[in-house]
Scaffold this motif. Structure first.
Motif, PDB file in Angstrom:
ATOM      1  N   SER A  27       0.865  -1.180   0.000  1.00 46.38           N
ATOM      2  CA  SER A  27       0.000   0.000   0.000  1.00 46.38           C
ATOM      3  C   SER A  27       0.904   1.232   0.000  1.00 46.38           C
ATOM      4  O   SER A  27       2.120   1.125   0.198  1.00 46.38           O
ATOM      5  N   GLY A  28       0.309   2.395  -0.189  1.00 44.29           N
ATOM      6  CA  GLY A  28       1.093   3.623  -0.187  1.00 44.29           C
ATOM      7  C   GLY A  28       1.802   3.859   1.139  1.00 44.29           C
ATOM      8  O   GLY A  28       2.976   4.258   1.170  1.00 44.29           O
ATOM      9  N   GLU A  29       1.103   3.614   2.256  1.00 45.61           N
ATOM     10  CA  GLU A  29       1.709   3.817   3.578  1.00 45.61           C
ATOM     11  C   GLU A  29       2.833   2.820   3.828  1.00 45.61           C
ATOM     12  O   GLU A  29       3.862   3.179   4.405  1.00 45.61           O
ATOM     13  N   ASP A  30       2.646   1.564   3.414  1.00 47.19           N
ATOM     14  CA  ASP A  30       3.709   0.575   3.578  1.00 47.19           C
ATOM     15  C   ASP A  30       4.924   0.954   2.740  1.00 47.19           C
ATOM     16  O   ASP A  30       6.067   0.753   3.165  1.00 47.19           O
ATOM     17  N   PHE A  31       4.695   1.509   1.561  1.00 48.35           N
ATOM     18  CA  PHE A  31       5.801   1.956   0.712  1.00 48.35           C
ATOM     19  C   PHE A  31       6.577   3.085   1.398  1.00 48.35           C
ATOM     20  O   PHE A  31       7.804   3.099   1.377  1.00 48.35           O
ATOM     21  N   VAL A  43      18.476  18.853   4.666  1.00 46.51           N
ATOM     22  CA  VAL A  43      17.117  18.399   4.951  1.00 46.51           C
ATOM     23  C   VAL A  43      16.480  18.080   3.600  1.00 46.51           C
ATOM     24  O   VAL A  43      16.426  18.938   2.721  1.00 46.51           O
ATOM     25  N   ILE A  44      16.019  16.848   3.470  1.00 49.58           N
ATOM     26  CA  ILE A  44      15.493  16.390   2.184  1.00 49.58           C
ATOM     27  C   ILE A  44      14.027  16.031   2.351  1.00 49.58           C
ATOM     28  O   ILE A  44      13.669  15.193   3.178  1.00 49.58           O
ATOM     29  N   ALA A  45      13.185  16.673   1.556  1.00 50.10           N
ATOM     30  CA  ALA A  45      11.756  16.352   1.526  1.00 50.10           C
ATOM     31  C   ALA A  45      11.553  15.286   0.450  1.00 50.10           C
ATOM     32  O   ALA A  45      12.008  15.446  -0.683  1.00 50.10           O
ATOM     33  N   VAL A  46      10.877  14.198   0.825  1.00 52.26           N
ATOM     34  CA  VAL A  46      10.695  13.072  -0.102  1.00 52.26           C
ATOM     35  C   VAL A  46       9.207  12.816  -0.317  1.00 52.26           C
ATOM     36  O   VAL A  46       8.444  12.705   0.640  1.00 52.26           O
ATOM     37  N   GLN A  47       8.827  12.726  -1.565  1.00 53.89           N
ATOM     38  CA  GLN A  47       7.472  12.338  -1.955  1.00 53.89           C
ATOM     39  C   GLN A  47       7.560  10.901  -2.451  1.00 53.89           C
ATOM     40  O   GLN A  47       8.328  10.590  -3.358  1.00 53.89           O
ATOM     41  N   ALA A  48       6.809   9.992  -1.829  1.00 53.59           N
ATOM     42  CA  ALA A  48       6.808   8.584  -2.198  1.00 53.59           C
ATOM     43  C   ALA A  48       5.563   8.283  -3.024  1.00 53.59           C
ATOM     44  O   ALA A  48       4.455   8.555  -2.596  1.00 53.59           O
ATOM     45  N   LYS A  49       5.773   7.707  -4.199  1.00 55.81           N
ATOM     46  CA  LYS A  49       4.659   7.363  -5.088  1.00 55.81           C
ATOM     47  C   LYS A  49       4.780   5.908  -5.515  1.00 55.81           C
ATOM     48  O   LYS A  49       5.628   5.550  -6.317  1.00 55.81           O
ATOM     49  N   ARG A  50       3.945   5.061  -4.939  1.00 57.36           N
ATOM     50  CA  ARG A  50       3.890   3.662  -5.356  1.00 57.36           C
ATOM     51  C   ARG A  50       2.761   3.545  -6.366  1.00 57.36           C
ATOM     52  O   ARG A  50       1.596   3.561  -6.006  1.00 57.36           O
ATOM     53  N   TYR A  51       3.132   3.508  -7.628  1.00 57.07           N
ATOM     54  CA  TYR A  51       2.168   3.521  -8.719  1.00 57.07           C
ATOM     55  C   TYR A  51       2.361   2.308  -9.609  1.00 57.07           C
ATOM     56  O   TYR A  51       3.447   1.742  -9.694  1.00 57.07           O
ATOM     57  N   SER A  52       1.309   1.958 -10.319  1.00 57.67           N
ATOM     58  CA  SER A  52       1.426   0.927 -11.337  1.00 57.67           C
ATOM     59  C   SER A  52       1.590   1.557 -12.722  1.00 57.67           C
ATOM     60  O   SER A  52       1.954   0.882 -13.670  1.00 57.67           O
ATOM     61  N   SER A  53       1.325   2.857 -12.824  1.00 64.95           N
ATOM     62  CA  SER A  53       1.530   3.579 -14.084  1.00 64.95           C
ATOM     63  C   SER A  53       2.571   4.678 -13.854  1.00 64.95           C
ATOM     64  O   SER A  53       3.096   4.823 -12.753  1.00 64.95           O
ATOM     65  N   SER A  54       2.848   5.449 -14.874  1.00 58.80           N
ATOM     66  CA  SER A  54       3.867   6.494 -14.768  1.00 58.80           C
ATOM     67  C   SER A  54       3.434   7.617 -13.839  1.00 58.80           C
ATOM     68  O   SER A  54       2.257   7.955 -13.754  1.00 58.80           O
ATOM     69  N   VAL A  55       4.408   8.204 -13.165  1.00 55.43           N
ATOM     70  CA  VAL A  55       4.164   9.311 -12.240  1.00 55.43           C
ATOM     71  C   VAL A  55       4.255  10.611 -13.030  1.00 55.43           C
ATOM     72  O   VAL A  55       5.227  10.842 -13.748  1.00 55.43           O
TER      73      VAL A  55
END
Length: 184
Positions: A75-79, A115-127
């Protein structure tokens, strides 16, 4: 006609009380005093805390052992948690933002002064561009010196162009696989 409101009575959970009572009884049977009851209950809480910590460490270990196939099923949170563990192993101090209202960042990494801000996107298609736009907004919110977008997929050309213009570092599927393989 007015409907009667049901009052929600707070129910006391029965199982924890039952276990505490059993622990007290076990303490009483070993040492038939109030001290024995106290020792039994104290042992129960110590064992309970140890069990909780053990279960949490098992989940963390499972995340650490995950490969790209497991990532694709998360899931997104697990990622986000997986990435947090991955970056911790690489020496970063990791903090997680709220699941909603996070201003575009899922993780905040600290490495010395950076300080690094990270956006996590677990997708099945392109971001697409939206993920890059979100992390650009998060940079000022979290006083970040860098912005990263990490995905298990690939990025669209528009997202790559916007990221290039705004100095956003993109980590796609191939680079994520390399990070997983080179955990140490």
């Amino acid at each position: 006609m007015r409907k009667k409101r049901r009052r929600n009575k707070k129910r006391i959970p029965i199982f924890p009380l039952l276990f505490i009572a059993l622990a007290g009884y076990a303490g009483w049977s070993v040492h038939p005093t109030f001290e024995g009851i106290g020792y039994g209950i104290a042992c129960y809480f110590v064992l309970y805390i140890m069990l909780k910590l053990w279960l949490k460490s098992r989940k963390t270990a499972k995340l650490r052992k995950s490969g790209i196939r497991e990532v694709d099923q998360m899931s997104g949170e697990d990622f986000e948690r997986f990435l947090g563990e991955l970056f911790k192993r690489r020496g970063f101090k990791v903090s997680y933002t709220a699941t909603s209202g996070d201003y575009g960042a899922d993780l905040i990494l600290k490495d010395g002064q950076d300080v690094i801000a990270v956006q996590a996107k677990r997708y099945s298609s392109s971001v697409g561009v939206k993920a890059v736009q979100e992390i650009i907004g998060a940079v000022k919110m979290y006083n970040a010196t860098e912005a990263w977008v990490v995905t298990n997929s690939h990025f669209t050309r528009q997202a790559e162009k916007l990221a290039d213009i705004n100095d956003v570092y993109l980590i796609d599927r191939e680079e994520l696989i390399q990070l997983i393989l080179n955990k140490k």
